[in-house]
Scaffold this motif. Structure first.
Motif, PDB file in Angstrom:
ATOM      1  N   SER A   1       0.899  -1.200  -0.080  1.00 11.51           N
ATOM      2  CA  SER A   1      -0.202   0.158  -0.001  1.00 11.51           C
ATOM      3  C   SER A   1       0.948   1.212   0.041  1.00 11.51           C
ATOM      4  O   SER A   1       0.475   2.463  -0.956  1.00 11.51           O
ATOM      5  CB  SER A   1      -0.876  -0.093   1.268  1.00 11.51           C
ATOM      6  N   HIS A   2       1.892   1.431   1.033  1.00 10.19           N
ATOM      7  CA  HIS A   2       2.838   2.564   0.924  1.00 10.19           C
ATOM      8  C   HIS A   2       3.613   2.687  -0.278  1.00 10.19           C
ATOM      9  O   HIS A   2       3.568   3.884  -0.882  1.00 10.19           O
ATOM     10  CB  HIS A   2       3.754   2.182   1.960  1.00 10.19           C
TER      11      HIS A   2
ATOM     12  N   ALA B   1       3.841   5.976  -6.111  1.00 11.28           N
ATOM     13  CA  ALA B   1       3.951   5.852  -7.430  1.00 11.28           C
ATOM     14  C   ALA B   1       2.443   6.581  -8.071  1.00 11.28           C
ATOM     15  O   ALA B   1       2.543   7.067  -9.090  1.00 11.28           O
ATOM     16  CB  ALA B   1       3.946   4.431  -7.904  1.00 11.28           C
ATOM     17  N   PHE B   2       1.555   6.459  -7.155  1.00 10.81           N
ATOM     18  CA  PHE B   2       0.160   7.108  -7.830  1.00 10.81           C
ATOM     19  C   PHE B   2      -0.486   7.863  -6.587  1.00 10.81           C
ATOM     20  O   PHE B   2       0.089   7.704  -5.380  1.00 10.81           O
ATOM     21  CB  PHE B   2      -0.854   5.926  -8.084  1.00 10.81           C
TER      22      PHE B   2
ATOM     23  N   ALA C   1      -6.181   2.013   0.842  1.00  9.51           N
ATOM     24  CA  ALA C   1      -6.431   0.740   0.435  1.00  9.51           C
ATOM     25  C   ALA C   1      -7.318  -0.151   1.173  1.00  9.51           C
ATOM     26  O   ALA C   1      -7.745   0.130   2.459  1.00  9.51           O
ATOM     27  CB  ALA C   1      -4.956  -0.130   0.498  1.00  9.51           C
ATOM     28  N   ARG C   2      -8.313  -0.651   0.713  1.00 11.71           N
ATOM     29  CA  ARG C   2      -9.539  -1.633   1.009  1.00 11.71           C
ATOM     30  C   ARG C   2      -9.101  -3.133   1.121  1.00 11.71           C
ATOM     31  O   ARG C   2      -8.441  -3.496   0.085  1.00 11.71           O
ATOM     32  CB  ARG C   2     -10.720  -1.364   0.599  1.00 11.71           C
TER      33      ARG C   2
ATOM     34  N   LEU D   1      -5.915  -6.496  -1.780  1.00 17.14           N
ATOM     35  CA  LEU D   1      -5.874  -5.131  -1.554  1.00 17.14           C
ATOM     36  C   LEU D   1      -6.586  -4.423  -2.952  1.00 17.14           C
ATOM     37  O   LEU D   1      -6.603  -4.810  -4.014  1.00 17.14           O
ATOM     38  CB  LEU D   1      -4.692  -4.487  -1.572  1.00 17.14           C
ATOM     39  N   TYR D   2      -7.580  -3.376  -2.439  1.00 13.96           N
ATOM     40  CA  TYR D   2      -8.272  -2.659  -3.639  1.00 13.96           C
ATOM     41  C   TYR D   2      -7.883  -1.301  -3.420  1.00 13.96           C
ATOM     42  O   TYR D   2      -8.160  -0.736  -2.320  1.00 13.96           O
ATOM     43  CB  TYR D   2      -9.764  -2.957  -3.416  1.00 13.96           C
ATOM     44  N   VAL D   3      -7.474  -0.574  -4.554  1.00 10.78           N
ATOM     45  CA  VAL D   3      -6.969   0.941  -4.251  1.00 10.78           C
ATOM     46  C   VAL D   3      -7.461   1.203  -5.413  1.00 10.78           C
ATOM     47  O   VAL D   3      -6.963   1.172  -6.425  1.00 10.78           O
ATOM     48  CB  VAL D   3      -5.421   1.113  -4.166  1.00 10.78           C
ATOM     49  N   THR D   4      -8.009   2.598  -5.236  1.00  7.44           N
ATOM     50  CA  THR D   4      -8.461   3.556  -6.175  1.00  7.44           C
ATOM     51  C   THR D   4      -7.197   4.553  -6.198  1.00  7.44           C
ATOM     52  O   THR D   4      -6.609   5.184  -5.502  1.00  7.44           O
ATOM     53  CB  THR D   4      -9.621   4.559  -5.818  1.00  7.44           C
TER      54      THR D   4
END
Length: 156
Positions: free
Chosen positions: A17-18, A23-24, A29-30, A42-45
């Protein structure tokens, strides 16, 4: 904007996550366990980071600036007024930050190791605070000072 899905070992979830945040431009993170319960999803928008701002070069920003000695005098006069109860305005903080930036640049050019770069950075962060900018949104606070100063002096 896009969605990233990662399946990893639960022990790696925070590190992954970190790394994504570097990068974005991401939301939080879910996390959900995989069906077998052995790994984590992990789901990350995310979105691409904006292009870094191009700041003016010091020579350009300070081309019309008064001498450093003159600015020291101006800043000291305004600081004395502040000590006597008069409020200092944005121009004071802008000119002080620009003065300290110029002094730090001189020390850096001469390869003299002083606390000038740190003092200049603190003044730049103070100007960002006054201007209502979020310092984490500005990649180069001293570059921001140069841009603000160039804009200000060209209006004089």
């Amino acid at each position: 904007m896009f969605e990233i899905r990662i399946i990893c070992d639960p022990a790696d979830a925070d590190r992954v996550s970190h790394t994504l945040t570097t990068a974005f431009d991401t939301g939080s993170a879910r996390q959900h366990p995989t069906r077998d319960g052995k790994r984590t999803r992990l789901y990350v928008t995310a979105d691409h980071r904006p292009e870094p701002e191009v700041w003016p070069a010091p020579e350009e920003a300070y081309a019309l600036a008064p001498s450093i000695i003159s600015e020291i005098g101006w800043t000291a006069d305004r600081a004395r007024m502040h000590l006597h109860g008069r409020a200092v305005d944005r121009d004071y903080w802008l000119r002080k930050a620009a003065l300290l930036d110029r002094m730090a640049l001189d020390d850096e050019t001469a390869r003299v190791h002083t606390d000038a770069p740190e003092v200049a950075m603190n003044a730049a962060l103070r100007l960002l605070e006054i201007d209502g900018e979020h310092s984490e949104a500005v990649t180069d606070p001293r570059g921001y000072v140069r841009q603000a100063y160039a804009h200000w002096i060209n209006k004089q």
